[in-house]
Design a protein around this motif. Structure first.
Motif, mmCIF file in Angstrom:
data_model
loop_
_atom_site.group_PDB
_atom_site.id
_atom_site.type_symbol
_atom_site.label_atom_id
_atom_site.label_comp_id
_atom_site.label_asym_id
_atom_site.label_seq_id
_atom_site.Cartn_x
_atom_site.Cartn_y
_atom_site.Cartn_z
ATOM 1 N N PHE A 245 -11.325 -9.784 -8.588
ATOM 2 C CA PHE A 245 -10.838 -9.397 -9.356
ATOM 3 C C PHE A 245 -9.739 -10.725 -9.092
ATOM 4 O O PHE A 245 -8.730 -10.550 -9.820
ATOM 5 N N GLY A 246 -9.679 -11.299 -8.407
ATOM 6 C CA GLY A 246 -9.102 -12.767 -7.887
ATOM 7 C C GLY A 246 -8.687 -12.621 -7.128
ATOM 8 O O GLY A 246 -8.166 -12.254 -5.980
ATOM 9 N N VAL A 247 -7.309 -13.613 -6.945
ATOM 10 C CA VAL A 247 -6.742 -14.154 -5.923
ATOM 11 C C VAL A 247 -5.419 -13.760 -5.558
ATOM 12 O O VAL A 247 -4.601 -14.058 -6.855
ATOM 13 N N TYR A 326 -4.313 -5.902 -7.683
ATOM 14 C CA TYR A 326 -4.102 -5.208 -6.659
ATOM 15 C C TYR A 326 -4.796 -3.944 -6.312
ATOM 16 O O TYR A 326 -5.806 -3.548 -5.731
ATOM 17 N N SER A 327 -4.501 -3.007 -7.920
ATOM 18 C CA SER A 327 -5.002 -2.235 -8.252
ATOM 19 C C SER A 327 -6.322 -1.574 -8.238
ATOM 20 O O SER A 327 -7.005 -0.490 -8.154
ATOM 21 N N LYS A 328 -6.895 -2.704 -9.033
ATOM 22 C CA LYS A 328 -8.290 -3.334 -9.254
ATOM 23 C C LYS A 328 -8.701 -3.010 -7.322
ATOM 24 O O LYS A 328 -10.037 -2.382 -7.300
ATOM 25 N N TYR A 329 -8.490 -4.008 -6.473
ATOM 26 C CA TYR A 329 -9.167 -3.823 -5.306
ATOM 27 C C TYR A 329 -8.885 -2.487 -4.509
ATOM 28 O O TYR A 329 -9.739 -1.711 -3.567
ATOM 29 N N LYS A 330 -7.922 -1.146 -4.580
ATOM 30 C CA LYS A 330 -7.356 -0.396 -3.850
ATOM 31 C C LYS A 330 -8.504 0.502 -4.508
ATOM 32 O O LYS A 330 -8.695 1.044 -4.208
ATOM 33 N N GLU A 331 -8.747 0.543 -5.765
ATOM 34 C CA GLU A 331 -9.685 1.516 -6.766
ATOM 35 C C GLU A 331 -10.929 1.414 -5.662
ATOM 36 O O GLU A 331 -11.510 1.985 -5.002
ATOM 37 N N LYS A 332 -11.522 0.355 -5.716
ATOM 38 C CA LYS A 332 -12.852 -0.589 -4.920
ATOM 39 C C LYS A 332 -12.815 0.756 -4.228
ATOM 40 O O LYS A 332 -13.855 0.692 -3.081
ATOM 41 N N ALA A 333 -11.775 -0.140 -2.855
ATOM 42 C CA ALA A 333 -11.447 0.368 -1.842
ATOM 43 C C ALA A 333 -11.690 1.907 -1.356
ATOM 44 O O ALA A 333 -12.518 2.339 -0.472
ATOM 45 N N ASP A 334 -11.372 2.685 -2.515
ATOM 46 C CA ASP A 334 -11.165 4.074 -2.623
ATOM 47 C C ASP A 334 -12.121 5.024 -2.467
ATOM 48 O O ASP A 334 -13.078 5.239 -2.262
#
Length: 371
Positions: A245-247, A326-334
């Motif tokens: 989703f980006g750096v 970050y919210s996109k990464y967090k959503e995927k991690a969850d």
């Protein structure tokens, strides 16, 4: 590798170590790995002729959480160090945080009432700013010209590598002022440094835990993931998901350590250098953290720098753009039931050490005790 682990823990910093301690206590099998050659992440101390050098910058433990304080002191006794930094501006030293000692030297005032009147006079020049558009406007509205230009503007611009007019206002939500002659930087109930350095704390937490150093998770990810039921990841969350989703942006630091054959270099553990013309933001003199009386000293100059991906990420740039990523990464991690995240890199937030311990203990209660 034949062993089946309950947890693969990526990183050996404070968050990971607190979790590993409790997991082992609960009878769980853990394997910890770290790409560095030492334990402890950024709180690692290097012994330089009996002086514990904070290799990755000053780490001063402070908290008002009694549970956290008692927990860390159960592994190593903490001393009574009190953080009382100084600020060097145009070769004049001022006390931090902003208190009566600062105001007296800056304005020649003697009483709290005089200081409050002077501060209000300075603020009034910017009372017309209703909604600050950037850090500069926010700071001027909070403190006026003298404090902003002497203590905040150039130091902050060095730290973040950009003009204060380009920085978001939320970076400075408030500026603490004390109208007493008290140089204690923190307001917390407890404060100190482990006697003998932070390595004693980490070694105590990880006693009996299997650790492999010099092991980069991403070089062996597919293999390592197969041998654990759950992964606790404490590295960069964007790297974990291959920057899908980006750096995420960070500011970095570099450190210049120097051993000097003099007894005392600056008479204080931390001295900030506010002017832009001085390339470093502060000098740390490590012996003062533990009241050392060695006939020599070790200092560290701390230089802010851009994060390139090859140096260490320190401060997340928590603006709207980065937080959306970050919210996109967090959503995927969850969505991954075998993945746990912890620490400042995985959670893309700046944590003090007590925050880190507290967050790790919350995860312990949820993951290990189902609380």
């Amino acid at each position: 590798m034949d062993i089946k682990y309950d947890y693969l823990i990526v990183g050996t910093g404070l968050f990971a170590s607190v979790f590993a301690y409790h997991a082992k206590k609960m009878g769980k099998k853990c394997l910890m790995i770290d790409k560095r050659s030492h334990l402890g992440g950024n709180i690692y101390c290097e012994d330089v002729d009996s002086i514990n050098v904070h290799k990755y910058g000053a780490h001063i433990f402070h908290t008002s959480n009694k549970e956290v304080w008692q927990f860390v002191n159960s592994f190593v006794e903490f001393n009574r160090f009190t953080n009382s930094p100084l600020a060097n501006y145009k070769e004049v030293l001022y006390n931090l945080p902003f208190n009566m000692n600062t105001f007296s030297k800056l304005w020649g005032v003697e009483t709290p009432q005089q200081a409050k009147e002077k501060l209000e006079e300075q603020r009034q020049r910017y009372a017309h700013i209703e909604t600050p558009a950037n850090l500069e406007e926010q700071a001027l509205k909070l403190c006026g010209d003298d404090i902003y230009y002497a203590f905040i503007k150039e130091y902050t611009e060095k730290q973040w590598g950009r003009s204060a007019k380009e920085l978001p206002a939320f970076i400075i939500k408030r500026i603490p002022f004390r109208f007493t002659y008290d140089n204690n930087y923190f307001n917390d109930d407890y404060q100190g440094i482990p006697k003998g350095g932070y390595n004693k704390l980490i070694n105590g937490l990880l006693e009996g835990v299997e650790v492999k150093l010099n092991t980069n998770y991403f070089d062996h990810k597919a293999e390592l993931d197969k041998f654990a039921d759950t992964v606790l990841f404490t590295g960069r969350i964007d790297e974990l998901f291959n920057y899908e989703f980006g750096v995420l942006e960070y500011r970095s630091l570099s450190f210049e350590h120097e051993r000097l054959d003099i007894e005392d270099f600056q008479g204080n553990a931390v001295v900030n250098y506010n002017e832009r013309s001085v390339p470093y933001t502060r000098i740390i003199e490590h012996k003062h953290f533990e009241f050392g009386n060695q006939p020599f000293t070790v200092i560290t100059r701390e230089y802010p720098s851009e994060f390139t991906g090859k140096n260490e990420p320190y401060y997340p740039v928590n603006d709207d753009k980065n937080m959306q990523i970050y919210s996109k990464y967090k959503e995927k991690a969850d969505l991954n039931g075998k993945l746990l995240l912890g620490g400042r890199l995985a959670q893309y937030a700046y944590f003090d050490m007590d925050d880190t311990v507290e967050a790790a203990l919350r995860l312990v209660k949820k993951e290990l005790y189902n609380l």
